[in-house]
Every structure is written in C-alpha cells, then in structure tokens.
Design an enzyme around this catalytic site. Sequence first.
Site, PDB file in Angstrom:
ATOM      1  N   PHE A 134     -57.342  -0.053  -1.157  1.00 53.63           N
ATOM      2  CA  PHE A 134     -56.311  -0.948  -1.689  1.00 53.63           C
ATOM      3  C   PHE A 134     -55.783  -1.801  -0.552  1.00 53.63           C
ATOM      4  CE2 PHE A 134     -52.079  -2.331  -2.819  1.00 53.63           C
ATOM      5  CZ  PHE A 134     -52.309  -2.861  -4.080  1.00 53.63           C
ATOM      6  N   ASP A 219     -56.155  -1.265   8.028  1.00 54.15           N
ATOM      7  CA  ASP A 219     -54.997  -1.533   7.184  1.00 54.15           C
ATOM      8  C   ASP A 219     -54.112  -0.287   7.248  1.00 54.15           C
ATOM      9  OD1 ASP A 219     -53.175  -1.699   5.137  1.00 54.15           O
ATOM     10  OD2 ASP A 219     -54.571  -2.511   3.659  1.00 54.15           O
ATOM     11  N   LYS A 248     -45.211  -1.856   4.839  1.00 54.53           N
ATOM     12  CA  LYS A 248     -44.320  -0.977   4.084  1.00 54.53           C
ATOM     13  C   LYS A 248     -43.089  -0.465   4.838  1.00 54.53           C
ATOM     14  CE  LYS A 248     -46.982   0.420   0.111  1.00 54.53           C
ATOM     15  NZ  LYS A 248     -48.345  -0.120   0.106  1.00 54.53           N
TER      16      LYS A 248
HETATM   17  C1  LIG Z   1     -49.053  -1.303  -0.326  1.00 60.94           C
HETATM   18  C2  LIG Z   1     -50.305  -1.642   0.384  1.00 60.94           C
HETATM   19  C3  LIG Z   1     -50.732  -2.974   0.559  1.00 60.94           C
HETATM   20  C4  LIG Z   1     -50.020  -4.139  -0.092  1.00 60.94           C
HETATM   21  O1  LIG Z   1     -48.747  -4.337   0.395  1.00 60.94           O
HETATM   22  P1  LIG Z   1     -47.754  -5.344  -0.371  1.00 60.94           P
HETATM   23  O2  LIG Z   1     -46.553  -5.354   0.523  1.00 60.94           O
HETATM   24  O3  LIG Z   1     -47.503  -4.792  -1.727  1.00 60.94           O
HETATM   25  O4  LIG Z   1     -48.438  -6.660  -0.424  1.00 60.94           O
HETATM   26  C5  LIG Z   1     -51.856  -3.207   1.301  1.00 60.94           C
HETATM   27  N1  LIG Z   1     -52.542  -2.196   1.856  1.00 60.94           N
HETATM   28  C6  LIG Z   1     -52.182  -0.918   1.712  1.00 60.94           C
HETATM   29  C7  LIG Z   1     -52.978   0.153   2.371  1.00 60.94           C
HETATM   30  C8  LIG Z   1     -51.058  -0.590   0.961  1.00 60.94           C
HETATM   31  O5  LIG Z   1     -50.720   0.696   0.779  1.00 60.94           O
END
Ligand SMILES: *Cc1c(COP(=O)(O)O)cnc(C)c1O
Length: 398
Positions: A134, A219, A248
């Site tokens: 994700f 990420d 986050k």
């Molecule tokens: C939550 C998340 C995102 C997206 O972040 P947003 O602030 O909602 O755009 C991207 N990568 C990972 C691994 C995430 O957990």
Amino acid sequence: MSNAEWSARGNKVFIGTYSRFPAAMVKGSGCRLWDADGKEYLDFLAGIAVCSLGHCHPKVTEAICRQAASLVHVSNLFHTPPQIELAELLVAHSFADRVFMANSGAEVNEAAIKLARIHSGPGKYEIISLEGSFHGRTLAAVAATGQPRFHQGFEPLPQGFVHAPFGDPQALEALITPQTCAILCEPLQGESGVRPLTPDYLLAIRRICDRHGLLLIFDEVQTGLGRTGTLFAHEQLGVTPDIMTLAKALGNGLPIGAMLTTETIAASLTVGTHASTFGGNPVAAAAAVEVLRIMLADGFLESVRDKSRYLVEKLEGVATRYPHLATGVRGRGLLLGLVLTEKGIEQGMTIVQQMFEQGALINFAGNRVLRFVPPLVVSREEIDQLIAKLCLVLDDLA
Ligand SMILES: *Cc1c(COP(=O)(O)O)cnc(C)c1O
C-alpha cells in the site's frame, strides 16, 4: 449534539468514500478518546498509526500553539526555523543527507517516484513494487500499490508500475527490464495485514538493486518513527535504502510527510522540478520537531520494544485461548496483527464492531488480521484492559 445527530449531518454532506463508525469523536487524551455522547474509548488505532505519542500530547500541543501564535504559513519561498530544525533532526538520525517535505504519505511517495525517475534518466521509469503493498491513493501512488481492488475503475493508471509476488526475490529480479529504475517496498506491509518482510528477503532486494543499478525506496510511512521499536524499521533489519518516505506519525496528527535521500541522489531534483505549497508548514514542522525530540530521548524506543513484548505475549495468549479464531501474532514493535483462522476472518468485521461497542478501537487489516497500533505511550494497564475487552468479545462469539 449527539453521535446520531452528527452522523446524520455528516452522511448528508460527505462524498461516500468512507465507512465510518457511527460516532463523532470530540476529545482525546493519551490512549483515550471520547465521543459526542460522552462514551470513552481505549484507542488501539491511534488515528491509523498516526498519534504515536497519544492524543493531544501536552508538549506537542504546546509546540503547535507556540508556533501557531507566531507564524502559520509563508510557503517554501522562504526558510522557516521549524522546518530547518526538523530536517536537521531527520538527517542527523538517518542514513540521509537531504530532505523534501510534503503533507502526506501519498505525496512523499509521489516525490520518491519522481526522484527515482529523474535521477535514473530518460527511458528508465519503471518501478517494481510488491503484491499486497500500500503506497497511497493518488494516481501514481495507487498504481504502485500492489492491490488490484484499489485500481478498479480508475484506469488508465500512470504507466511504469509492475508488481512482484510477495516473498520471492527471483520472481522480482525476473521483472527487471532496461526501463526499470527502482524497487519500492514497505519493510513491513501494514494495510494489507501486517506482513513483515524477513531480513533475508530485504537483503536479497538490496542486492538485486545493487546488481542492476536500481534505487531502493523504503516506504516507511507507517513503519517509521518508532512504530516498530527503532526510529526506522529498516535499522533493525540491516538494510539501508537509497530513498525513504515518512508521514503518518511524524506530526502526531498534523499533516506532514518527508522524503529522505542521499546527497548524490538528491542532486537530481533541482530548482523547479518539484514543490509543495504547504509542505513542511511551520506549525506541522514544529509539532514534528517535538515528536522527534520525545522519541529520541533516553529510554523511549526501548520502552516501545518492552511494551511490544508484553502485547505480543498477551496476543499469543489470546491465540492459544481461541484456536478456532486465531492462529498467532505477527508484526514488529507496536505494529501487530492477530492472524485469524478462516472462521475468524468471517467474524473479523463483527469483532471490530463488538470491540467498538465495548469501547475499544482496533481494525481489520487486509481482511486477514486484527491490527493493533496503539499510541507508543500505551501502558501495560491499558494493554491489559484491551485484552480483557477482546476476550469478552471473543467469548461472546464462541
Ligand atoms: C498510510 C500509508 C500511505 C498513504 O499515506 P496518506 O497520508 O494516506 O497519503 C502510504 N504508504 C503506507 C505504507 C501507508 O501506511
């Protein structure tokens, strides 16, 4: 105004992208939330792994108020002290030399994709990410996301994204073409069900990148900032990326994200190649500086590892007690999943609903595991309370 009244009003005006609990949250403190009816919740969601220092941490609130009273926004046409302090802290405590700031996870992943492409030069644009990953909901980030259900109806997606089967370095290497510029992955997949990548797998990915001259992008939007028991998850896995994205937990609730990289790679993004109006906004940056100071203070990360061991032990106890519903625990630090059996999966949403009724917030990640991402300041007593509520709910199901 009651929960019911707020919900009715909200449901009339919002585009229906979210399936929300029927409660309007009005107040938070530490690991507790209160809704408009005055009901108290034990929060093991933390705004989806965002409020890592707990709701309304007094020092973060103070930093926000102080900054809001002196300067809220000037754009990136100027320097601001909080943004510089934040970048210095990130550089001092990571592999990186340079930082770009934006406002969310998807945005910093977009920045990483642009950087990987421009750094690699014409014709090298393809990014390999993993099935089940994700990376966010903007078009390029969603194209990188290895879950078809997030793509449906939005085609054609931006080109240059391919997905490798999870856990198979050979299959990944076979996807490399002359167009490939980078491999993008989470050190631990959060959204798709708390799936850790093993150190061996990550090392194999690093070696593939080195062999083929590809950039490795981690990420760490969810895994970063203490969530897994070290400041960044990759530190405990023995693999260093070329680019890392964070968001986050960085602002403990204020929207801020950061992309980090080395001096050499950073040099590819020159004046005018990328920008964000709000990115690294002084108020969000002031909050993030305070977040980092607290997390870097003596004993903080150690306490996360300590509480992780305690919660793992308790969740393993739950799996043992309800073998028909749960098979075990996975994850790192305080990013943990209780893995459900087929029968448990059928009950996953019900369990989350029943927990909500009991005043405890968890979620059902990837339709596979119950995810526990409490504030990192959670106490053992709060862990005990959560487990007691969970057992109550599971007893009722049985
Ligand atoms: C939550 C998340 C995102 C997206 O972040 P947003 O602030 O909602 O755009 C991207 N990568 C990972 C691994 C995430 O957990």
